[in-house]
Design a protein around this motif. Sequence first.
Motif, mmCIF file in Angstrom:
data_model
loop_
_atom_site.group_PDB
_atom_site.id
_atom_site.type_symbol
_atom_site.label_atom_id
_atom_site.label_comp_id
_atom_site.label_asym_id
_atom_site.label_seq_id
_atom_site.Cartn_x
_atom_site.Cartn_y
_atom_site.Cartn_z
ATOM 1 N N ILE A 169 0.775 -1.227 0.038
ATOM 2 C CA ILE A 169 0.024 0.077 -0.073
ATOM 3 C C ILE A 169 0.946 1.211 -0.095
ATOM 4 C CG2 ILE A 169 -0.332 0.294 2.579
ATOM 5 C CD1 ILE A 169 -3.207 0.760 2.058
ATOM 6 N N HIS A 170 1.885 0.996 0.759
ATOM 7 C CA HIS A 170 2.882 2.488 0.830
ATOM 8 C C HIS A 170 3.602 2.326 -0.610
ATOM 9 C CE1 HIS A 170 2.599 3.074 5.179
ATOM 10 N NE2 HIS A 170 3.374 1.676 5.346
ATOM 11 N N ILE A 171 4.099 1.259 -1.213
ATOM 12 C CA ILE A 171 4.763 1.389 -2.365
ATOM 13 C C ILE A 171 4.117 1.871 -3.463
ATOM 14 C CG2 ILE A 171 6.752 0.089 -3.519
ATOM 15 C CD1 ILE A 171 7.238 0.539 -0.570
ATOM 16 N N LEU A 172 2.749 1.429 -3.609
ATOM 17 C CA LEU A 172 1.817 1.738 -4.548
ATOM 18 C C LEU A 172 1.651 3.218 -4.625
ATOM 19 C CD1 LEU A 172 -0.611 -1.506 -4.368
ATOM 20 C CD2 LEU A 172 0.817 -0.786 -6.485
ATOM 21 N N ASP A 173 1.314 3.537 -3.279
ATOM 22 C CA ASP A 173 1.315 5.194 -3.021
ATOM 23 C C ASP A 173 2.491 5.958 -3.344
ATOM 24 O OD1 ASP A 173 -0.789 7.276 -1.741
ATOM 25 O OD2 ASP A 173 1.159 7.763 -0.949
ATOM 26 N N ILE A 174 3.689 5.517 -3.182
ATOM 27 C CA ILE A 174 4.776 6.294 -3.755
ATOM 28 C C ILE A 174 4.633 6.274 -5.355
ATOM 29 C CG2 ILE A 174 7.336 5.962 -3.922
ATOM 30 C CD1 ILE A 174 7.460 4.848 -1.227
ATOM 31 N N ALA A 175 4.361 5.152 -5.949
ATOM 32 C CA ALA A 175 4.376 5.207 -7.407
ATOM 33 C C ALA A 175 3.407 6.134 -7.855
ATOM 34 C CB ALA A 175 3.706 3.859 -7.934
ATOM 35 N N ARG A 176 2.388 6.261 -7.132
ATOM 36 C CA ARG A 176 1.174 7.326 -7.532
ATOM 37 C C ARG A 176 1.714 8.627 -7.297
ATOM 38 N NH1 ARG A 176 -3.130 7.941 -4.220
ATOM 39 N NH2 ARG A 176 -3.702 9.577 -5.864
ATOM 40 N N ALA A 177 2.565 8.947 -6.299
ATOM 41 C CA ALA A 177 3.283 10.418 -5.704
ATOM 42 C C ALA A 177 3.973 10.532 -7.145
ATOM 43 C CB ALA A 177 3.647 10.248 -4.490
ATOM 44 N N LEU A 178 4.887 9.676 -7.498
ATOM 45 C CA LEU A 178 5.953 9.873 -8.513
ATOM 46 C C LEU A 178 5.467 9.958 -9.849
ATOM 47 C CD1 LEU A 178 8.575 7.217 -7.311
ATOM 48 C CD2 LEU A 178 8.695 9.797 -7.012
ATOM 49 N N VAL A 179 4.479 9.281 -10.338
ATOM 50 C CA VAL A 179 4.214 9.232 -11.684
ATOM 51 C C VAL A 179 2.514 9.424 -12.095
ATOM 52 C CG1 VAL A 179 4.449 7.852 -13.758
ATOM 53 C CG2 VAL A 179 5.558 7.215 -11.959
ATOM 54 N N GLY A 180 1.949 9.408 -10.855
ATOM 55 C CA GLY A 180 0.408 9.907 -11.315
ATOM 56 C C GLY A 180 -0.448 8.954 -11.074
ATOM 57 N N ASP A 181 -2.001 9.090 -11.119
ATOM 58 C CA ASP A 181 -2.867 8.118 -11.229
ATOM 59 C C ASP A 181 -2.560 6.899 -12.194
ATOM 60 O OD1 ASP A 181 -3.926 9.433 -9.161
ATOM 61 O OD2 ASP A 181 -5.480 10.536 -10.287
ATOM 62 N N VAL A 182 -3.277 5.921 -11.630
ATOM 63 C CA VAL A 182 -3.098 4.609 -12.347
ATOM 64 C C VAL A 182 -4.381 4.302 -13.166
ATOM 65 C CG1 VAL A 182 -2.864 2.255 -12.071
ATOM 66 C CG2 VAL A 182 -1.492 3.816 -10.753
ATOM 67 N N GLU A 183 -4.447 3.627 -14.231
ATOM 68 C CA GLU A 183 -5.628 3.243 -15.038
ATOM 69 C C GLU A 183 -5.923 1.714 -14.874
ATOM 70 O OE1 GLU A 183 -5.493 4.527 -18.756
ATOM 71 O OE2 GLU A 183 -6.582 6.225 -18.735
ATOM 72 N N SER A 184 -4.883 1.120 -14.802
ATOM 73 C CA SER A 184 -5.178 -0.373 -14.511
ATOM 74 C C SER A 184 -4.026 -1.085 -14.065
ATOM 75 C CB SER A 184 -5.461 -1.336 -15.956
ATOM 76 O OG SER A 184 -4.417 -1.280 -16.850
ATOM 77 N N ILE A 185 -4.093 -2.388 -13.314
ATOM 78 C CA ILE A 185 -2.919 -2.938 -12.411
ATOM 79 C C ILE A 185 -3.071 -4.568 -12.808
ATOM 80 C CG2 ILE A 185 -4.401 -3.131 -10.321
ATOM 81 C CD1 ILE A 185 -1.755 -2.940 -9.029
ATOM 82 N N THR A 186 -1.826 -5.106 -13.054
ATOM 83 C CA THR A 186 -1.698 -6.578 -13.205
ATOM 84 C C THR A 186 -0.906 -7.197 -12.105
ATOM 85 O OG1 THR A 186 -1.771 -6.173 -15.305
ATOM 86 C CG2 THR A 186 -1.179 -8.396 -14.844
ATOM 87 N N ALA A 187 -1.346 -8.052 -11.496
ATOM 88 C CA ALA A 187 -0.493 -8.509 -9.965
ATOM 89 C C ALA A 187 -0.124 -10.035 -10.121
ATOM 90 C CB ALA A 187 -1.088 -7.915 -8.835
ATOM 91 N N THR A 188 0.840 -10.273 -9.269
ATOM 92 C CA THR A 188 1.181 -11.676 -8.993
ATOM 93 C C THR A 188 1.259 -11.767 -7.598
ATOM 94 O OG1 THR A 188 3.189 -12.009 -9.471
ATOM 95 C CG2 THR A 188 1.867 -12.485 -11.219
ATOM 96 N N ASN A 189 1.106 -12.735 -6.759
ATOM 97 C CA ASN A 189 1.678 -12.663 -5.362
ATOM 98 C C ASN A 189 1.832 -14.050 -4.825
ATOM 99 O OD1 ASN A 189 -0.783 -13.573 -4.653
ATOM 100 N ND2 ASN A 189 -1.654 -11.797 -3.803
ATOM 101 N N ARG A 190 2.639 -14.426 -3.895
ATOM 102 C CA ARG A 190 3.007 -15.625 -3.401
ATOM 103 C C ARG A 190 3.179 -15.563 -1.757
ATOM 104 N NH1 ARG A 190 7.603 -19.323 -6.056
ATOM 105 N NH2 ARG A 190 6.879 -20.732 -4.234
#
Length: 341
Positions: free
Chosen positions: A176-197
């Motif tokens: 959540i923090h790292i996604l917020d940093i990406a938003r602060a740096l590059v702006g709003d997001v239209e779509s996301i693709t993710a993997t997790n484990r």
Amino acid sequence: MKGALIGCGFFAQNQLHAWRDIDGVEIVALCDIDTDRLQSTAHTFNISSTYQSAAELFSAGGFDFVDIATTVDSHRSLVEMAAAAGVHVICQKPFANNMPDAHAMVSAVKDAGKTLMVHENFRWQSPIQAVLGILDSGEIGDPFFCRVSFRSGYDVFSGQPYLAEGKRFIIEDLGIHILDIARALVGDVESITATNRRINPNINGEDVATMLLSHADGATSVVDCSYATQRIPETFPQSLIEIDGPLGTVRLDAGYQLSIHTKTEVSRDVSPPVLPWAEKPWHNIQESVFSIQQHFVDCVTKGIEPQTSGADNLKTLALVEAAYRSAESGCAVSLDNYFSK
Ligand code: NAD
Ligand code: 89V
């Protein structure tokens, strides 16, 4: 400004230290359902008004804002109580358990005419602010690629045992923090693709996640997080950054080394200060706590919206929800799904 703090646990100690350092603010009351934590925190910070129930705290009143430092399950009810009491609100991340709750919380405080800020402090870390400053200067042009990476083997579970228990872990708590940093740096997001484990067999949730973000302006970001990465040097809790623009690149590397590559290369050390009450390696986060709380006070004083207002944070929380949905479905998820047209 007089404040009350609810939730005297692990992280609130940092918040209380930071409040003591901010001019013109006094925390006048504390609340926790756990008597031992309540009393020991009251003793440490010399605060005499203590409450075991938030309802009693709000009915006693005598403060202008409330700092909610509890874990997420209590956030909606506490924010709604604060709105009913007509006080400004800071609420820890994750702001809410789901998007309908988050929208309701934002509406409640808006209707009360008060300020609501989410304690989303990572973008306030001074090394991240240094990168933001370079982007603002236009030195590398408009970013077309960004990577924000947080990979560590640090044992977060000893300080925050609840992190091992939830069905969700790294995207909700740290991503959540790292996604917020990406938003602060590059702006709003239209779509996301993710993997997790999940790599660590002793926890319930996922401890590794890799996310690909398509930003509204056409840029792409990679946000990757891991608590299963043994590395030397251990970089907890640093977020490492790489951004490409048409005129150059900027990198924040391990050890808080910032470099800008345009026609020449310039490097500098942007290590955060260790505040008098802080300790390594947490000093980076601890300094950002001071900075975001100062920002809250400045915004309330000037009557302006905080950078990480409740309304702003809906977009970060939506990224978290969309990342889980994408990891489950294997498909890209549009952020439009979380906002009414
Ligand atoms: P914690 O469990 O140590 O502390 C929470 C405290 O809240 C406990 O003492 C608990 O008794 C109290 N509490 C719970 N419900 C309550 C209620 N209804 N009324 C009064 N008191 C109540 O948790 P923590 O590790 O301090 O985390 C708290 C929040 O801070 C979490 O949401 C976490 O994600 C967040 N956090 C943020 C950062 C950051 O850098 N922003 C870092 C760590 C934790
Ligand atoms: O910031 C946080 O929410 C913490 C930590 C950095 C340890 O993940 O839980």
